[in-house]
Write a protein that holds these residues in place. Sequence first.
Motif, short mmCIF file in Angstrom:
data_model
loop_
_atom_site.label_atom_id
_atom_site.label_comp_id
_atom_site.label_asym_id
_atom_site.label_seq_id
_atom_site.Cartn_x
_atom_site.Cartn_y
_atom_site.Cartn_z
N UNK A 21 49.44 53.66 45.70
CA UNK A 21 48.82 52.26 45.51
C UNK A 21 50.02 51.67 44.50
N UNK A 23 54.22 50.60 43.59
CA UNK A 23 55.41 50.43 44.25
C UNK A 23 56.41 51.83 44.17
N UNK A 31 53.54 52.95 33.48
CA UNK A 31 52.26 52.62 33.07
C UNK A 31 51.34 53.58 32.56
N UNK A 38 47.60 51.48 24.74
CA UNK A 38 46.67 50.65 25.20
C UNK A 38 45.59 50.29 24.04
N UNK A 58 32.31 44.29 27.39
CA UNK A 58 33.75 43.93 27.92
C UNK A 58 34.72 44.88 27.64
N UNK A 62 36.51 46.98 30.94
CA UNK A 62 38.15 46.82 31.08
C UNK A 62 38.63 48.17 31.32
N UNK A 64 37.14 50.83 32.23
CA UNK A 64 36.65 51.18 33.55
C UNK A 64 37.81 50.83 34.61
N UNK A 68 40.27 52.95 36.94
CA UNK A 68 40.23 53.09 38.31
C UNK A 68 41.86 52.79 38.69
N UNK A 69 42.38 51.87 38.18
CA UNK A 69 43.81 51.56 38.62
C UNK A 69 44.66 52.79 38.46
N UNK B 16 41.49 39.91 30.43
CA UNK B 16 41.45 40.28 29.09
C UNK B 16 42.38 41.49 28.67
N UNK B 17 42.94 42.20 29.67
CA UNK B 17 43.66 43.28 29.57
C UNK B 17 45.04 43.16 29.71
N UNK B 19 47.39 45.17 29.91
CA UNK B 19 47.65 46.53 30.81
C UNK B 19 47.64 46.05 32.47
N UNK B 20 46.31 45.54 32.57
CA UNK B 20 46.00 44.96 33.83
C UNK B 20 46.88 43.84 34.28
N UNK B 22 50.00 43.51 33.48
CA UNK B 22 51.54 43.82 33.58
C UNK B 22 51.36 44.34 35.05
N UNK B 23 50.35 45.24 35.31
CA UNK B 23 50.13 45.97 36.51
C UNK B 23 50.39 45.11 37.54
N UNK B 26 53.69 43.82 38.11
CA UNK B 26 54.53 44.74 38.73
C UNK B 26 54.42 44.98 40.23
N UNK B 27 53.08 44.87 40.58
CA UNK B 27 52.85 44.85 41.93
C UNK B 27 53.29 43.76 42.71
N UNK B 62 35.53 38.61 30.92
CA UNK B 62 36.50 38.02 29.98
C UNK B 62 35.59 37.55 28.87
N UNK B 90 36.02 44.78 39.41
CA UNK B 90 35.85 46.46 39.57
C UNK B 90 34.26 46.38 40.14
N UNK B 111 39.32 46.36 42.34
CA UNK B 111 39.90 47.71 41.75
C UNK B 111 39.76 48.83 42.45
N UNK B 112 40.55 50.04 42.63
CA UNK B 112 41.97 50.03 41.90
C UNK B 112 42.87 49.06 42.61
N UNK B 113 43.83 48.47 41.95
CA UNK B 113 44.71 47.64 42.68
C UNK B 113 45.53 48.41 43.77
#
Lengths: 116, 795
Positions: A21, A23, A31, A38, A58, A62, A64, A68-69, B16-17, B19-20, B22-23, B26-27, B62, B90, B111-113
């Motif tokens: 999933x 690149x 990451x 994080x 919330x 998040x 979760x 997942x990712x 709101x994350x 991390x998400x 940025x991911x 990136x993708x 959010x 998700x 998700x997951x992306x």
Amino acid sequence: MEDLKVFYEKIGGNATEVLGRFPNELILIRFLKKYTTDPTFDNFLVALDKKDMENAFLCVHTLKGIALNLGFGNLQSVASELTESLRSRERLPDTALVETLKKEQSRILEALNVME
Amino acid sequence: MNGAMERKEKILIADDSRMNQEMLTEILGMKYEYLYAEDGVQVVEMLKQGVDVDLILLDIHMPHMNGFDVLQTMRKEHWIEETPVIVISADQDAEYIQRAFDLGATDYINRPFNLIVVQRRVSNTLLMYARQRGLVQLVQDQVYEREKINTVMINILSHTIESRNNESGLHILHMRSICNLLLHRLVLISDRYQLGESEISTIATLSALHDIGKISVPKKILNKPGKLDPEEWEIMKRHTEQGDRLLYELAISQTDPLMVTAHAICRWHHERWDGKGYPDGLIGDQIPISAQVVAMADVYDALTSERCYKQAFSHEKAIRMICDGECGAFNPLLIQCLLDVEKSLKDLVHNDSIRYDLLNEAEHLTVEALEGKSLPLDDRTRRLLFNEQCKKDFFAKACGGIQFEYDRWLGRVIFTDWNEDSKERHKTLYLSEGDDIQLLSSEDWVTLRDNLRLTTKDSPFVEMEVLIPVHGRYRWHRLIARTIWSYRTPEFIGAVGQFTDIHEEVIRRTMKPILPESSSAEEVIRIFSDIFEVVRLVDPKTAMVLRQNPDGTLSETGVHCYEIWGRDSACRNCTSCRALGGKTWNSKLEARDGKIFSVLSGFMKIGKRECVMEAAFPLDENRTPDGEELVPTGGNSLLQNFYRDALTHAYSRTYLSNFRPNLEHAEGVALIDVDKLKQINDTYGHIAGDMALTQISNIVLSCIRDIDTLIRYGGDEFLLIFSRISEEAFYDRLNRIRTQVHNSVLEQYPGVRLNVSVGGVYHVYPLADAIAQADQKMYQEKSASAVEENKKHFR
């Protein structure tokens, strides 16, 4: 690649699936490293402490999503359970469940440490 | 590709994350530019500020404002139509995704992306919307072009010339159609000329001007039946240069592409491909394509029409003569086009029905003018016309007020409002296009139309008293209008009218029988109390209600005068302030308990204190005993009908916007949406749809008290406002509405099933929030009932 395989075995995930999933390997590793800084997990604990149900929900939701990712299998299933128990925002979640979450989190951080 | 595709498209990632965020970045990679938002409020703020965004990736959960709320807002503000949204979730919960789609999301990502899924969904969505935007731009460009070409002016001009030439009035229409056909064919078979839809439309329209230079050719040469002698021929030929010169005299920028084309057409439509034409002897593509095509159209139409010097040739013969080079020399590509479109050309030019479709404004005007006798536009006539115009302008200005001219054929109304400054003064509306005449209430509009229909050629006048808004305030006006009839036939062709402000006069007239000339303040109050529901003294300076003490002095009661209208603060349109300031009478309208009140304010002096007496009375309106219909009574119905929706008799949105502050404290607010109105309209026709709306409105009115307010909020939506009600009674009434609608049958259309979705909220303030939440509840009910329906379907 070997490193990643070992890492994912420790935390209940599958390196090949996750890599499919992203690149490339480098980006995934970037990451994973980023995950160590994080704030979501800490924010969740703070919200629980304050009994702030809305934010607790919330945050864990998040968390979760991130799990997942990044393919953190174990963490994701605990976060998932917590998300559902908090969805109504009515009562605090089971402490045992929160403990399991903490355990999985430190397992991940430790494994990431070793990988470096 | 065009410029829009070269720039990087902007994607707003709302999650709101960090991390998400940025991911996803990136993708999706370097192809795009990115903006980030951490919650829904930020998204809405960015959109509000007009930040340019091509796509939004929207997380549902959010803080502050969740993704659904963002979608809802985007929908309300119509942003969703321009900016696509892909929802990230998700929750594989089908219900969530369904809701996002219902609210206008274009797609969703789980998700997951997954690299490929995310990239594809984003690029597909962007592509789809880019195309849509391109199309919108295209259409806008064309509309703009068409507006710019002042077809009317051009056609009047060319008709004038044709009337001199004794050519048929259809010549310019033919020219336009032929040019259109040829050019559309041309761009299909060759890319030598860069012609877009708007260029084609420009050339076709301007083709009408090709012979304007003939205005300088003496009539006896123009209409000479026989051959012209060499000297006459030279004069005739000069019409090309003359036309070119005439265009320089127009007050239009000469560098405008429109003018460039017009010059080319006028000057060069007698040039020939072989260089043997006039006036300049241009060869081949030295002649602009616009002039080339006009030349061919002109020749074809001249050949197939009867002229003073010749008989009409058949279509086939005309084509043959052109191809054989008997009537000029043309671009081989254009000859090819002519042969290709031959069949459509024959149909088009020889089919009468199409002629009438094309019959437009200029013709109505010109035909009317020409029917009496030919219109010799010599200098004297022109001077007379000019003088008439000056006189008309003078009288119009001196009368002031609002004037209108209605053209029945065009369905067009031109308003001149002398209350506005010169920029806003003139407005043109086309009734056929569904333009709203906001000046008059819908009821007044209907009455006016009916009254106009009753006029005859011998008694063409109509007089009415109406309320119309002037700078946002309603004032009484006298409307005098007269119908205009065809000079020769007993045919109604239009109307003109004038609105004159008679507000003060109406107020005085209303007051006069009540107020004896020299009555004292106390006496006036006593008289008023007998007549009006509410009579009180106020001090507009402090916005306080005053009490008259037994000794005759005044003291403040501590109650604010605006409270009676349910407001929190002084009314913006305070008539009492104006009454005090001008030591005079003033009036306004207010709303309370589902009624509209007329409020009169009159200056008073009691003892030494200056104050204002306010008298208010509800505008009367009666329902028939069976609650079926509202029958306005008395002269005041005019006022009231302003705020009524003509179809359903619910209040209109004007009511809501004018009296909104009075409704802010309403305890119960509900939205009622008619289910499947579109389906009813599509299946049974709009009459059935209208009946359904009326019936539902009547049912609702019968279920509420007369202190409650029903407003037609949208096409199929009603807003219901209860100022004072208990929670139990509120929900009880909503239920009653649901059930009664459900159990009712449309008499004429027994097959129609009537249902409403109702969303009600209790004690939610301010009103905007109450409406928004009621809307949300209503939608929930609607989706739930849709699910039920589906289940039934599959069972």
